[in-house]
Design a protein around this motif. Structure first.
Motif, PDB file in Angstrom:
ATOM      1  N   UNK A 193      26.606   7.085  11.616  1.00  0.00           N
ATOM      2  CA  UNK A 193      27.939   6.502  11.438  1.00  0.00           C
ATOM      3  C   UNK A 193      27.956   5.585  10.214  1.00  0.00           C
ATOM      4  N   UNK A 194      26.879   4.806  10.046  1.00  0.00           N
ATOM      5  CA  UNK A 194      26.806   3.899   8.887  1.00  0.00           C
ATOM      6  C   UNK A 194      26.809   4.683   7.576  1.00  0.00           C
ATOM      7  N   UNK A 195      26.098   5.804   7.555  1.00  0.00           N
ATOM      8  CA  UNK A 195      26.017   6.578   6.319  1.00  0.00           C
ATOM      9  C   UNK A 195      27.352   7.227   5.981  1.00  0.00           C
ATOM     10  N   UNK A 196      28.072   7.663   6.996  1.00  0.00           N
ATOM     11  CA  UNK A 196      29.401   8.243   6.768  1.00  0.00           C
ATOM     12  C   UNK A 196      30.339   7.207   6.168  1.00  0.00           C
ATOM     13  N   UNK A 200      26.027  18.027   1.205  1.00  0.00           N
ATOM     14  CA  UNK A 200      26.542  19.298   0.685  1.00  0.00           C
ATOM     15  C   UNK A 200      27.969  19.535   1.161  1.00  0.00           C
ATOM     16  N   UNK A 201      28.208  19.200   2.426  1.00  0.00           N
ATOM     17  CA  UNK A 201      29.551  19.370   2.987  1.00  0.00           C
ATOM     18  C   UNK A 201      30.548  18.490   2.239  1.00  0.00           C
ATOM     19  N   UNK A 202      30.177  17.236   2.022  1.00  0.00           N
ATOM     20  CA  UNK A 202      31.077  16.299   1.338  1.00  0.00           C
ATOM     21  C   UNK A 202      31.378  16.776  -0.075  1.00  0.00           C
ATOM     22  N   UNK A 203      30.370  17.332  -0.744  1.00  0.00           N
ATOM     23  CA  UNK A 203      30.540  17.796  -2.125  1.00  0.00           C
ATOM     24  C   UNK A 203      31.255  19.145  -2.211  1.00  0.00           C
ATOM     25  N   UNK A 204      31.532  19.745  -1.071  1.00  0.00           N
ATOM     26  CA  UNK A 204      32.209  21.040  -1.074  1.00  0.00           C
ATOM     27  C   UNK A 204      31.277  22.210  -1.290  1.00  0.00           C
ATOM     28  N   UNK A 205      29.958  21.938  -1.225  1.00  0.00           N
ATOM     29  CA  UNK A 205      28.973  23.015  -1.339  1.00  0.00           C
ATOM     30  C   UNK A 205      28.716  23.556   0.073  1.00  0.00           C
ATOM     31  N   UNK A 206      29.668  24.329   0.560  1.00  0.00           N
ATOM     32  CA  UNK A 206      29.606  24.784   1.953  1.00  0.00           C
ATOM     33  C   UNK A 206      28.488  25.802   2.179  1.00  0.00           C
ATOM     34  N   UNK A 248      28.825  13.431  12.105  1.00  0.00           N
ATOM     35  CA  UNK A 248      28.993  12.979  10.722  1.00  0.00           C
ATOM     36  C   UNK A 248      30.180  13.669  10.035  1.00  0.00           C
ATOM     37  N   UNK A 249      30.291  14.972  10.194  1.00  0.00           N
ATOM     38  CA  UNK A 249      31.371  15.688   9.504  1.00  0.00           C
ATOM     39  C   UNK A 249      32.742  15.367  10.094  1.00  0.00           C
ATOM     40  N   UNK A 250      32.816  15.233  11.415  1.00  0.00           N
ATOM     41  CA  UNK A 250      34.121  14.900  12.013  1.00  0.00           C
ATOM     42  C   UNK A 250      34.529  13.468  11.668  1.00  0.00           C
ATOM     43  N   UNK A 300      39.722  25.371   8.464  1.00  0.00           N
ATOM     44  CA  UNK A 300      38.789  24.531   7.710  1.00  0.00           C
ATOM     45  C   UNK A 300      38.272  25.261   6.467  1.00  0.00           C
ATOM     46  N   UNK A 301      37.990  24.457   5.434  1.00  0.00           N
ATOM     47  CA  UNK A 301      37.576  25.025   4.153  1.00  0.00           C
ATOM     48  C   UNK A 301      36.211  25.710   4.232  1.00  0.00           C
ATOM     49  N   UNK A 302      35.374  25.293   5.168  1.00  0.00           N
ATOM     50  CA  UNK A 302      34.033  25.882   5.264  1.00  0.00           C
ATOM     51  C   UNK A 302      33.964  26.981   6.328  1.00  0.00           C
TER      52      UNK A 302
END
Length: 447
Positions: free
Chosen positions: A111-114, A173-179, A59-61, A250-252
């Motif tokens: 994949x659909x959710x991403x 959380x990752x998408x929102x930057x809340x690492x 999902x993250x990649x 990477x930011x996280x």
């Protein structure tokens, strides 16, 4: 006994049902972490927890448009395919086909959710939520029916829904930057997969005790093995993830480091609860210095194209394999032979390095193949180390061998096993305490 590299790699699939103690009655069995039921639980530990790590990676990649995104999803899909032989060995080809249809298809939801998230398409996200809920209901019914109700449908739904929510929350959380939030939920979601494997394996063993030679999946020894599986596998997943994120800037990245530190702290706390602060510090020195720090130094050298630095880091990692293998062999009274332990730790470091080097070289398919090899290896370490500790301390792991009528998992049944797994490992590591005390005393005499 010499423990070869081949020995420590767990055998999966149909082989887990092959009898190994057919002529030994339950009453005659000494505590051991290697029984047909414990093997089943360990195999589910491996496959289910790997599913979680790969689902988050896929999902993250995909969200980032990373070059390894397609290979991450292929590895996730292959994980589902690899579960089929194990299911077939228990419930036959028809049951395995139905399992694969339900389980493999749900990977597509990631994949659909991403895509829905990237497009900010709320309607599409709502549709995915409906599909996930349908999966939860359908798969819970399948598991309950297959186990003839030994795993209650309501309990299965609760466990599966929690898993789906943890994957989704980690990603959001990752998408929102809340690492920090993503890192914490990742650890919780990872641990939850071991709860599911305990519930499922206990239910299966209760359903068909003869196939598992009346062994149990929730003995103190099996709990110890599973706890070691969790700690070592999480370390591997975080180490490889951290090296790649460090290379990419990477930011996280810092929060992966935080997760690694917490994982290390779990080991240190286990040692410290027995040894005190000085013993725990000794353990941390071995584990952190030429191991965790050296992995970071290897990444730094790669970024700088510093060949001498790369070799220096590799030398440190190989030194760690020798020192930590010696530590484990001595601690277990050679129930885990030193040479075998050194080989196992070196094999671990080799797969960590290879996974990273293949990633850096752009060989993403090879990198994920090696990741899966290295991840699987950690469950062999859990088996070998867990069984060595149990054999060394049989009185501490004595437990009933016969399965009960209902699964005792805490997920629909009343657990007979009341000892917290971490407490079990703290107790088991009493043998390590003895070694650490010797090390400390010797150091004092030499200083």
């Amino acid at each position: 006994m010499r423990l070869s590299k081949k020995f420590i790699i767990p055998v999966l699939g149909a082989s887990l049902l092959m009898p190994t103690m057919a002529n030994v009655s339950a009453a005659e069995m000494k505590p051991t972490a290697v029984t047909p039921a414990a093997d089943l639980r360990a195999d589910l530990d491996y496959l289910l927890s790997e599913h979680f790590t790969l689902a988050v990676a896929a999902m993250t990649t995909a969200y980032e448009g990373s070059k390894d995104a397609d290979e991450a999803f292929k590895a996730l899909d292959q994980n589902a395919v690899d579960m089929e032989p194990a299911i077939a060995s228990i419930y036959g080809e028809k049951g395995a086909a139905e399992f694969e249809r339900i389980f493999r298809e749900h990977n597509n939801y990631t994949d659909d959710f991403v895509k829905a998230t990237k497009d900010n398409d709320e309607a599409a996200m709502a549709e995915v939520d409906k599909e996930v809920e349908q999966f939860v209901n359908e798969f819970a019914k399948f598991l309950s029916t297959a186990t003839e109700g030994k795993l209650p449908e309501a309990a299965a739904k609760e466990a599966l829904r929690m898993h789906e929510e943890q994957v989704k929350e980690t990603f959001e959380d990752y998408v929102e930057g809340d690492y920090e939030g993503a890192a914490k939920t990742y650890r919780e979601g990872f641990q939850h997969m071991f709860d599911i494997s305990k519930a499922l394996s206990t239910s299966i063993v209760t359903q068909m005790p003869d196939k598992f030679e009346n062994s149990k999946a929730d003995t103190p020894a099996a709990d110890l093995r599973s706890t070691l599986n969790s700690l070592t596998a999480e370390h591997f997943a975080l180490a490889t993830m951290g090296m790649q994120k460090g290379f990419e800037g990477a930011k996280d990245y810092d929060y992966i480091g935080w997760s690694e530190n917490v994982n290390t702290a779990d080991f240190k706390a286990a040692i410290g609860s027995v040894y005190g602060d000085e013993g725990a510090a000794q353990f941390e020195k071995i584990w952190q210095g030429d191991h965790i720090n050296a992995q970071a130094e290897f990444v730094s050298a790669q970024i700088k194209d510093d060949k001498a630095g790369e070799q220096a880091a590799k030398d440190k990692l190989h030194k760690f394999a020798q020192e930590f293998g010696t530590f484990l062999g001595s601690a277990t009274g050679e129930n885990l032979p030193t040479k075998a332990a050194q080989e196992a730790v070196k094999a671990h470091e080799d797969t960590v390095i290879k996974t990273f080097e293949q990633y850096v070289a752009g060989d993403y398919a090879g990198s994920y193949d090696t990741y899966r090899e290295g991840y699987k290896l950690m469950f062999g370490v859990g088996q070998a180390l867990g069984d060595a500790i149990v054999k060394q301390n049989p009185d501490k792991f004595a437990g009933t061998a016969m399965p009960s009528d209902m699964p005792k998992t805490g997920m629909g049944g009343a657990s007979e096993q009341t000892t917290n797994p971490l407490t079990v490992i703290w107790t088991a590591l009493g043998s390590l305490a003895a070694l650490m005390a010797v090390v400390v005393v010797r150091k004092r005499k030499l200083s």
